[in-house]
Design an enzyme around this catalytic site. Structure first.
Site, PDB file in Angstrom:
ATOM      1  N   ASP A 129     -53.548  29.029 -25.566  1.00  0.00           N
ATOM      2  CA  ASP A 129     -54.198  30.275 -25.139  1.00  0.00           C
ATOM      3  C   ASP A 129     -54.005  31.462 -26.080  1.00  0.00           C
ATOM      4  O   ASP A 129     -54.061  32.613 -25.635  1.00  0.00           O
ATOM      5  CB  ASP A 129     -53.724  30.666 -23.738  1.00  0.00           C
ATOM      6  CG  ASP A 129     -54.296  29.765 -22.659  1.00  0.00           C
ATOM      7  OD1 ASP A 129     -54.943  28.763 -23.006  1.00  0.00           O
ATOM      8  OD2 ASP A 129     -54.086  30.056 -21.471  1.00  0.00           O
ATOM      9  N   LYS A 132     -59.849  24.256 -21.340  1.00  0.00           N
ATOM     10  CA  LYS A 132     -59.282  24.065 -20.005  1.00  0.00           C
ATOM     11  C   LYS A 132     -59.757  25.179 -19.078  1.00  0.00           C
ATOM     12  O   LYS A 132     -60.124  26.262 -19.527  1.00  0.00           O
ATOM     13  CB  LYS A 132     -57.753  24.025 -20.066  1.00  0.00           C
ATOM     14  CG  LYS A 132     -57.087  25.307 -20.542  1.00  0.00           C
ATOM     15  CD  LYS A 132     -55.585  25.089 -20.717  1.00  0.00           C
ATOM     16  CE  LYS A 132     -54.866  26.352 -21.137  1.00  0.00           C
ATOM     17  NZ  LYS A 132     -54.836  27.405 -20.113  1.00  0.00           N
ATOM     18  N   THR A 174     -49.290  32.356 -21.332  1.00  0.00           N
ATOM     19  CA  THR A 174     -48.037  33.034 -21.095  1.00  0.00           C
ATOM     20  C   THR A 174     -46.988  32.006 -20.694  1.00  0.00           C
ATOM     21  O   THR A 174     -47.315  30.938 -20.167  1.00  0.00           O
ATOM     22  CB  THR A 174     -48.166  34.101 -19.983  1.00  0.00           C
ATOM     23  OG1 THR A 174     -48.569  33.457 -18.772  1.00  0.00           O
ATOM     24  CG2 THR A 174     -49.141  35.190 -20.346  1.00  0.00           C
ATOM     25  N   CYS A 226     -49.377  29.272 -18.346  1.00  0.00           N
ATOM     26  CA  CYS A 226     -49.978  28.125 -19.022  1.00  0.00           C
ATOM     27  C   CYS A 226     -48.972  27.281 -19.795  1.00  0.00           C
ATOM     28  O   CYS A 226     -49.169  26.073 -19.927  1.00  0.00           O
ATOM     29  CB  CYS A 226     -51.118  28.599 -19.908  1.00  0.00           C
ATOM     30  SG  CYS A 226     -52.458  29.329 -18.932  1.00  0.00           S
TER      31      CYS A 226
END
Length: 208
Positions: free
Chosen positions: A17, A109, A138, A142
């Site tokens: 992410d 995702k 984070t 995740c």
């Protein structure tokens, strides 16, 4: 974590992410703490690539129109409004400072866990990977979600504790927590329930 050398051929580095919508200044879901771990992730990426270790990225995205948002629609107003994490838009791309090289998969995702409803497990098993090394953000959402997903599928996970970041939490009924407090709390949970914790430099020292 023991001090035995890491088997680069059976290990994959996951970058979770580190997307424009989270990392860039002024982004709709900006977490400034994410920028602070970019140098550590860059260092680990360089070392992994130089040893032909598998590198995989995970990116949180939602379809235009939000058919796959689920409860995320209630939790994150910019997502619900179609202002963030829209598949196909620049915001979901990996931040340029950590851009994937050609051939490095980017897993799309829709939930915190990078394994859930994705082909990550298929890729890892096809490559003979046994251990995943987790970086990104984070820590408590995740990264932790992916660590638990790895555990449930029989993969070992290593969390690079200084290559992950959290964010400040407001008081939503249980009191506020600073980004550092949340980061440490998540690390403590993972250390007991799913993962081995090491610093980036220690991890690099263990590479062949």
């Amino acid at each position: 974590m023991s001090d035995t050398p890491i088997d680069a051929g059976r290990t994959a580095l996951l970058v979770i992410d580190m997307q424009n919508d989270f990392v860039e200044e002024g982004a709709p879901l900006e977490f400034p703490e994410g920028r602070s771990v970019i140098p550590a992730i860059q260092k680990v990426l360089e070392a992994a690539r130089s040893r032909d270790m598998t590198v995989i990225y995970a990116a949180h995205v939602h379809r235009p129109g939000g058919a796959d948002m689920g409860i995320h629609r209630d939790l994150y107003p910019p997502v619900a409004a179609g202002k963030a994490l829209v598949d196909g838009e620049r915001g979901v791309e990996i931040h340029p400072s950590l851009a994937p090289l050609p051939g490095e998969p980017v897993i799309k995702k829709h939930r915190y866990n990078s394994f859930y409803a994705t082909d990550l497990e298929i890729i890892l098993r096809g490559l003979g990977v046994e251990t995943v090394v987790l970086t990104g953000m984070t820590t408590e959402c995740c990264v932790l979600g992916t660590a638990r997903g790895a555990l449930e599928r029989g993969f070992r996970s290593v969390v690079l504790k200084d290559a992950c970041a959290s964010c400040d939490y407001p008081d939503l009924g249980a009191g506020p927590m600073s980004a550092e407090e949340m980061h440490l709390a998540a690390l403590r949970v993972m250390s007991l329930t799913s993962s081995q914790l090491v610093g980036a430099d220690e991890f690099l020292a263990r590479l062949p």
